[in-house]
Write an enzyme that holds these catalytic residues in place. Structure first.
Site, PDB file in Angstrom:
ATOM      1  N   THR A 187       0.821  -1.214   0.000  1.00  0.00           N
ATOM      2  CA  THR A 187       0.000   0.000   0.000  1.00  0.00           C
ATOM      3  C   THR A 187       0.854   1.263   0.000  1.00  0.00           C
ATOM      4  OG1 THR A 187      -1.501   1.301   1.381  1.00  0.00           O
ATOM      5  CG2 THR A 187      -0.113  -0.267   2.517  1.00  0.00           C
ATOM      6  N   TYR A 191      -1.915   0.236  10.045  1.00  0.00           N
ATOM      7  CA  TYR A 191      -2.200  -0.435   8.769  1.00  0.00           C
ATOM      8  C   TYR A 191      -0.957  -0.403   7.869  1.00  0.00           C
ATOM      9  CZ  TYR A 191      -3.859  -1.133   4.043  1.00  0.00           C
ATOM     10  OH  TYR A 191      -3.988  -1.587   2.748  1.00  0.00           O
TER      11      TYR A 191
END
Ligand code: UDP
Length: 336
Positions: A125, A149
């Site tokens: 990501t 995250y």
């Protein structure tokens, strides 16, 4: 689309019942690959998995199940999508993210090494960069995640680098920017309820499923003051995975970290305008303060994936992304 008619082995897609994973399953099948899916259906949907794929309901942390699938299905490569993806939730419950995204990935990677899997493609990501010093952001720029995250994904990248140096496996970590849209043929799309991502939220509002869209910040240093992001069509992203797989097979001693984005950004207002234009409906807009941790603008330098693979953007037009998201949202509405 890759030119490979069919592969020498089958591909295991973890999280293949989820949003991006279900598109990767379609891309693999359409290109002639044999595909197996493992998904625990906590957030995924069984009906999102194309019938041509072999489906296994279960957890990637279940080593006995994964060993069985690797051997029985003749798996030579893994595309690993399974994980948790909600940034604010990762702040509230970091250990969930270090379990689902880091610890369970560690177990899966160990199963892959033990099972003789040669190629591993990982859903990473742009959140690994945190707030970049400059944009478009390149893969060799510093990775300083600002939430669990992003850190949970970066830790898995680190494990893959070490494992690829020690064992006969190569990997590609694909750092996704803002994924949106749906299968152009309407076979799958983003089905998760309670979505927070802008395009999904905006199409829901345009179709009367929510009353308004909050605009988080209008004082950013961007041309219109709202946040700018690099939205990538989920079908182009799925296609990037096919090319990554071909690249890993062609050069088994090389691993890669590659951004997946188009290198251009759209603001929140531009996205809302597109959704209004494509739906023919107006959206009620409410100005809100900035969301914690949001950068002004985040766009990908995609020179590396363009140089390393034959992947090229095919669906980069914002109106196209929005039109496909709307078509899927309408289909979901019929099902509700
Ligand atoms: N955004 C917004 N309203 C929303 C959701 C998002 O204004 O309801 C903005 C957000 O501040 C950011 C952009 O839209 O500038 C994209 O946010 P999203 O949550 O879709 O993805 P992120 O970039 O945070 O991963």
């Amino acid at each position: 689309m890759t030119s490979r008619a069919s592969g020498p082995f089958a591909v295991l897609v973890t999280g293949g019942a989820g949003y991006i994973g279900s598109h990767a399953v379609l891309a693999l099948l359409d290109a002639g690959w044999k595909v197996s899916v493992i998904d625990n259906l906590v957030t995924g949907f069984r009906e999102a998995v194309d019938r041509r794929a072999r489906f296994h309901e279960g957890d990637i942390a279940d080593e006995a199940l994964v060993a069985h699938i690797l051997a029985e299905d003749g798996i030579g490569a893994i595309m690993h999508f399974a994980g948790s993806v909600v940034v604010p939730e990762s702040v509230a419950d970091p250990l969930k993210y270090y379990r689902n995204n880091t610890a369970n990935s560690r177990t899966l990677i160990e199963s892959a090494v033990r099972g003789g899997v040669r190629h591993f493609i990982f859903s990473s990501t742009a959140a690994t960069y945190g707030i970049p010093d400059e944009i478009p952001v390149r893969e060799d720029m510093p990775t300083r995640p600002i939430n669990p995250y992003g850190m949970s994904k970066l830790m898995t990248e680190a494990m893959l680098a070490d494992v690829a140096a020690a064992h006969p496996i190569n990997y590609c970590a694909l750092r996704y920017f803002n994924v949106a849209g749906a299968d152009p043929q309407g076979r799958t799309g983003q089905s998760t309820a309670g979505a927070t991502h802008l395009i999904k939220v905006a199409v829901e509002a345009a179709l009367g499923k929510r009353s308004e869209v909050a605009i988080f910040g209008t004082d950013y240093s961007t041309p219109d003051g709202t946040g700018v992001r690099d939205y990538i069509h989920v079908a182009d992203l799925a296609d990037a995975h096919l090319h990554a797989l071909d690249t890993l097979i062609a050069l088994p001693d090389r691993s890669h970290i590659m951004n997946c984005g188009y290198g251009r950004g759209y603001s929140v207002l531009e996205v809302l305008d597109s959704v209004e234009r494509m739906s023919g409906n107006s959206i009620v807009r409410r100005m809100e303060p900035r969301r914690a941790g949001d950068p002004d603008a985040l766009t990908a330098d995609n020179a590396r994936i363009l140089a390393t693979t034959p992947w090229r953007p095919r669906l980069a037009d914002l109106d196209t992304i929005v039109a496909h998201a709307l078509a899927w949202e309408r289909k979901l509405g019929e099902r509700d």
